[in-house]
Design a protein around this motif. Structure first.
Motif, mmCIF file in Angstrom:
data_model
loop_
_atom_site.group_PDB
_atom_site.id
_atom_site.type_symbol
_atom_site.label_atom_id
_atom_site.label_comp_id
_atom_site.label_asym_id
_atom_site.label_seq_id
_atom_site.Cartn_x
_atom_site.Cartn_y
_atom_site.Cartn_z
ATOM 1 N N CYS A 111 0.797 -1.294 0.094
ATOM 2 C CA CYS A 111 -0.009 -0.088 0.054
ATOM 3 C C CYS A 111 0.949 1.378 0.041
ATOM 4 N N LEU A 112 1.896 1.146 0.785
ATOM 5 C CA LEU A 112 2.813 2.372 0.695
ATOM 6 C C LEU A 112 3.420 2.524 -0.539
ATOM 7 N N HIS A 113 3.676 1.415 -1.160
ATOM 8 C CA HIS A 113 4.478 1.612 -2.628
ATOM 9 C C HIS A 113 3.434 2.124 -3.536
ATOM 10 N N LEU A 114 2.188 1.754 -3.459
ATOM 11 C CA LEU A 114 1.130 2.104 -4.194
ATOM 12 C C LEU A 114 0.761 3.478 -4.194
ATOM 13 N N PHE A 115 0.539 4.156 -2.741
ATOM 14 C CA PHE A 115 0.277 5.511 -2.611
ATOM 15 C C PHE A 115 1.555 6.475 -2.789
ATOM 16 N N PHE A 116 2.745 6.161 -2.525
ATOM 17 C CA PHE A 116 3.619 6.995 -2.817
ATOM 18 C C PHE A 116 3.918 7.006 -4.199
ATOM 19 N N MET A 117 3.749 5.763 -4.943
ATOM 20 C CA MET A 117 3.740 5.946 -6.394
ATOM 21 C C MET A 117 2.718 6.842 -7.057
ATOM 22 N N ALA A 118 1.588 6.683 -6.499
ATOM 23 C CA ALA A 118 0.448 7.529 -7.004
ATOM 24 C C ALA A 118 0.876 8.883 -6.888
ATOM 25 N N ALA A 119 1.186 9.354 -5.452
ATOM 26 C CA ALA A 119 1.656 10.681 -5.329
ATOM 27 C C ALA A 119 2.560 11.231 -6.196
ATOM 28 N N PHE A 120 3.473 10.442 -6.547
ATOM 29 C CA PHE A 120 4.562 10.832 -7.583
ATOM 30 C C PHE A 120 3.970 11.101 -9.085
#
Length: 850
Positions: free
Chosen positions: A684-693
């Motif tokens: 989830c961290l990977h997904l949301f930080f990737m989404a933020a970028f």
């Protein structure tokens, strides 16, 4: 295996070989080849983050030995099976590799279906054992599950009536799964019928009989269990390690529940359960490269000594009179302690041998006219303590023997920590980093003893003189009194002792550095250390303080690595004082993750505890402030009725992704102890930080379309933006999970693995996005500056050169200052955090407050 290799080196006062430096690899490989070492060699990870092994349990079990394939050998399960809408069957299996014909591991038949529930397998041409599951006469494909290597393997098969979903697990990992394995036709899938006949080792062509030689099983099998539910992956891992899941158990492995045909050999054996499914680093001697291999393989290893430690060991050997070993030899019927610690092989201890060795040793130390030890004697005793502390004690061991073992252990500790041995400790300071090494051995010992000693009681105390073990409920504490204080204080050689009477029969020295009787504390659950926040309340002993001394106001733990030359120091890592009163001090200890690990692409050298605490505090404050600000902004966007536009839509998505990521990061430490939860949090961290970028990239593209070029309708642009903002992260995370599922999560926190380079699945796309946004910023600045120059000439054509330069500088600085955080360009410093702690501070301040 890796664990024994690592332990063997440690018992020799050495370390398992570290990864050679790049410039050394070629010459190192040649050196090994000249000594006829080939193939793979175990390596120790430089950061030492490899998980502690789960206890490898062993237990006495009946093992069924099916020799050559025949039509007579079978074992019948004497249990009544209910109807099974869901089922799991697991066992440990040793496959006979001499034949490639199909073999039936078990078959369950009912009158309606002879092939009601069955597992079959064969060895393919590539050397893999392939399994196929049969339910209601319907056959899954044969799929490879483990290598036909003649070793013990664990398997589980699951099936459930709903959708006919099935899965095959081998050695703790899911090897195959699908749905639709059930009765064909318009009716719903049926449960597996009850009251059938369960046969191990043969295929039933009629109910309970008519076996064929070519379909029979050949090999060994044990620990077969059947449940009327689908076990989770976590439960299957427990079963693999020989922990029986009692819930919904239909058949448990027992000789009394089996009818064994006379030609099947039944052997009662001590079965060593599998250890963790982990991969450890190896050095490939021929190619000078590195790879990973299962930690349970047997491979050669090399122990590495520091030069000064090795020289001190040799000196102690040469100067030794072997007086202690001689006295032990005289007393013992056989040599229980090696006479020469440097040339003897290290052996695995069993309980009886350990008890006998410590019994003889305590007798010799106790009866010695002077307990003063030589350097070599101290090293001999410490090596024995290391071996005993690695003893793998099991359930079912004699509790009195275990308690006596603990009593001998603390007595030996007490005797070697006597004040007259201070000089001896100093003489081996390069080999053993001071008496805190004994505390570490005690911690290891208690993790083995405490769960077994306290199985039927809530309190236990083992104590001799000034050293002991106390256990109350779930806390297990080793505590040292004046003995440890003497040796710690004597290390400096200049301490002035002040004797003060104390109630614990020991002596207290007000000038010493030890401020509490509690030296070490651990919390255990299911034989494993658990990480959790703990509140300690330490009672003060009321004494007259000398010249303005103050009550204790901190809690500390030994940190042997902090000052190596001085044998360690006290560390306050992760601990803070809650209250400090005249009669007591209460402290709270906790540890958290810091923000800087997100873009850290290399393993860090160990930071000091003060640095880690500062980073963690900055992270929590920054993320907390950011999260509140993001939430307020998001609510305002929704509540105030901001006109709908591309810009507000992009902002909302960026705010949501960044807020979700930061909230998860702040509380990711809570998930660290649960493997499945930690994996989920990481994904989830990977997904949301990737989404933020990705939305930062969209911010850049939106800016480009507004300032530089407009060439697409707004409606089409928003579809394109959503595709980048959420589609790109889903693809990146999906591909990463599918290609690196088993190497995805780091060992010491819930984030991507640096060691296996999975971190580049985040850092790679981030750097690409930042490169695009940097180009966008560059173009926007050029356009803004040229626009400002034209406007300046039109509005104030006669202004001075200084004014015009000032206007242009502001026109350059303003978009840079505003757009650097919006476009995420402050994250560039994240790839520099491994160079200096300063970059870690800069990174956290800039980006937790982004």
């Amino acid at each position: 295996d890796w664990w024994h290799a690592d332990r063997s080196c440690e018992q020799r006062f050495a370390q398992l070989l570290f990864e050679p430096q790049e410039r050394e690899r070629g010459s190192f490989s040649k050196l090994l080849q000249t000594h006829h070492v080939r193939g793979s060699l175990w390596l120790k990870e430089r950061d030492g983050v490899l998980h502690k092994p789960k206890r490898r349990r062993d237990h006495i079990v009946p093992v069924l030995v099916f020799g050559d394939k025949t039509d007579t050998k079978y074992v019948k399960v004497l249990s009544d099976f209910p109807s099974l809408p869901a089922v799991t069957a697991c066992a440990h299996l040793q496959w006979d590799t001499r034949t490639q014909e199909i073999a039936t591991i078990f078959s369950y038949a009912v009158p309606a279906f002879i092939n009601e529930f069955q597992l079959r397998g064969f060895v393919d041409e590539e050397g893999f054992v392939r399994f196929a599951l049969i339910v209601h006469g319907h056959h899954s494909p044969y799929l490879p599950v483990f290598r036909a290597d003649g070793q013990w393997h664990h398997f589980c098969v699951t099936w459930q009536q709903e959708n006919g979903t099935w899965a095959i697990y081998a050695d703790g990992k899911r090897r195959a799964s699908a749905s639709g394995l059930c009765a064909a036709g318009p009716s719903a899938p049926q449960a597996i019928y009850g009251q059938g006949t369960f046969i191990i080792g043969q295929d039933q062509d009629s109910l309970g009989g008519t076996f064929k030689e070519k379909e029979s099983f050949s090999g060994n099998i044990t620990d077969l269990h059947v449940w009327q539910e689908v076990l989770s992956a976590e439960q299957i891992e427990k079963v693999r390690s020989c922990w029986v899941v009692e819930q919904d158990l239909v058949f448990g492995w027992s000789s009394n529940a089996l009818e064994v045909e006379s030609s099947v050999q039944e052997v009662t054996a001590r079965f060593l359960c599998p250890g963790p499914v982990e991969e450890c680093r190896v050095f490939e001697v021929g190619s000078s490269g590195f790879s990973y291999a299962s930690c349970l393989q047997s491979l050669p290893f090399i122990c590495r000594y520091r030069k000064d430690a090795y020289q001190q060991l040799k000196k102690a050997q040469l100067e030794s009179s072997h007086s202690l070993a001689g006295r032990v030899k005289t007393l013992a019927e056989r040599t229980v302690i090696p006479e020469n610690v440097f040339t003897s092989g290290v052996q695995d201890m069993n309980l009886s041998l350990a008890l006998g060795a410590l019994d003889v040793l305590t007798t010799v130390l106790r009866e010695a006219e002077t307990p003063l030890l030589e350097s070599s004697d101290l090293l001999v005793v410490l090596q024995l303590l290391k071996q005993v502390s690695d003893l793998e004690v099991q359930e079912g061991e004699d509790v009195d023997m275990l308690e006596q073992l603990g009593q001998y252990y603390v007595e030996v500790m007490e005797l070697i920590l006597e004040e007259q041995n201070i000089e001896t400790w100093s003489s081996v300071s390069q080999v053993i980093r001071g008496p805190m090494a004994v505390v570490e051995l005690c911690d290891r010992m208690v993790s083995h003893l405490a769960p077994l000693l306290t199985a039927g009681r809530t309190k236990i105390t083992i104590q001799h003189g000034n050293v002991g073990l106390r256990r109350v409920m779930v806390k297990n504490m080793w505590f040292g009194y004046s003995s440890l204080q003497r040796c710690l204080s004597g290390a400096g050689g200049s301490t002035v002792f002040q004797d003060v009477a104390a109630s614990d029969r020991g002596q207290k020295y007000l000038s010493t550095t030890v401020g509490t009787a509690v030296i070490s504390s651990a919390l255990l659950s299911d034989y494993q250390e658990i990480s959790t926040s703990v509140r300690y309340r330490l009672q003060h002993r009321i004494q007259v303080p000398p010249h303005g001394a103050v009550p204790p106001s901190s809690i500390a733990q030994p940190d042997p690595e902090a000052v190596p030359d001085a044998g360690g120091m006290w560390s306050t890592a992760g601990c803070s004082v809650v209250t400090s009163l005249l009669d007591s001090t209460a402290c709270f200890c906790n540890h958290t993750t810091n923000f800087a690990v997100l873009l850290q692409v290399y393993e860090m050298q160990q930071r000091t505890t003060k640095e880690e605490l500062t980073l963690q505090t900055l992270t929590f404050i920054g993320c907390g402030v950011s999260f509140c600000a993001l939430m307020v902004t998001f609510i305002l966007f929704l509540a105030v009725g901001v006109p709908k536009s591309e810009r507000t839509t992009v902002h909302k998505n960026l705010i949501f992704a960044l807020a979700a990521a930061e909230a998860l990061l702040m509380f990711s430490e809570l998930a660290k102890n649960n493997q499945v939860l930690c994996f989920t949090v990481t994904a989830c961290l990977h997904l949301f930080f990737m989404a933020a970028f990705s939305w930062m990239l969209v911010e850049g593209l939106l800016l480009w379309s507004k300032v530089v070029a407009v060439n697409m309708s707004e409606d089409r642009r928003m579809k394109f933006y959503y595709l980048i903002g959420w589609g790109l992260p889903v693809v990146v995370v999906g591909v990463t999970l599918s290609t690196s599922f088993n190497k995805y999560v780091a060992d010491n926190h819930c984030w991507l693995n640096v060691q296996t380079n999975v971190i580049w699945a985040f850092v790679g796309p981030v750097l690409s996005i930042l490169a695009v946004n940097a180009f966008v910023l560059f173009r926007v600045v050029i356009v803004t500056v040229s626009s400002a120059r034209r406007r300046s000439k039109m509005l104030t054509p006669n202004s001075s050169l200084e004014n015009q330069i000032g206007v242009q500088l502001w026109a350059t600085a303003k978009p840079v200052l505003v757009l650097l955080p919006v476009l995420g360009l402050t994250w560039v410093c994240g790839v520099l955090v491994h160079l200096s702690i300063i970059w870690a501070y800069v990174f956290i301040v800039l980006n937790s407050l982004q």
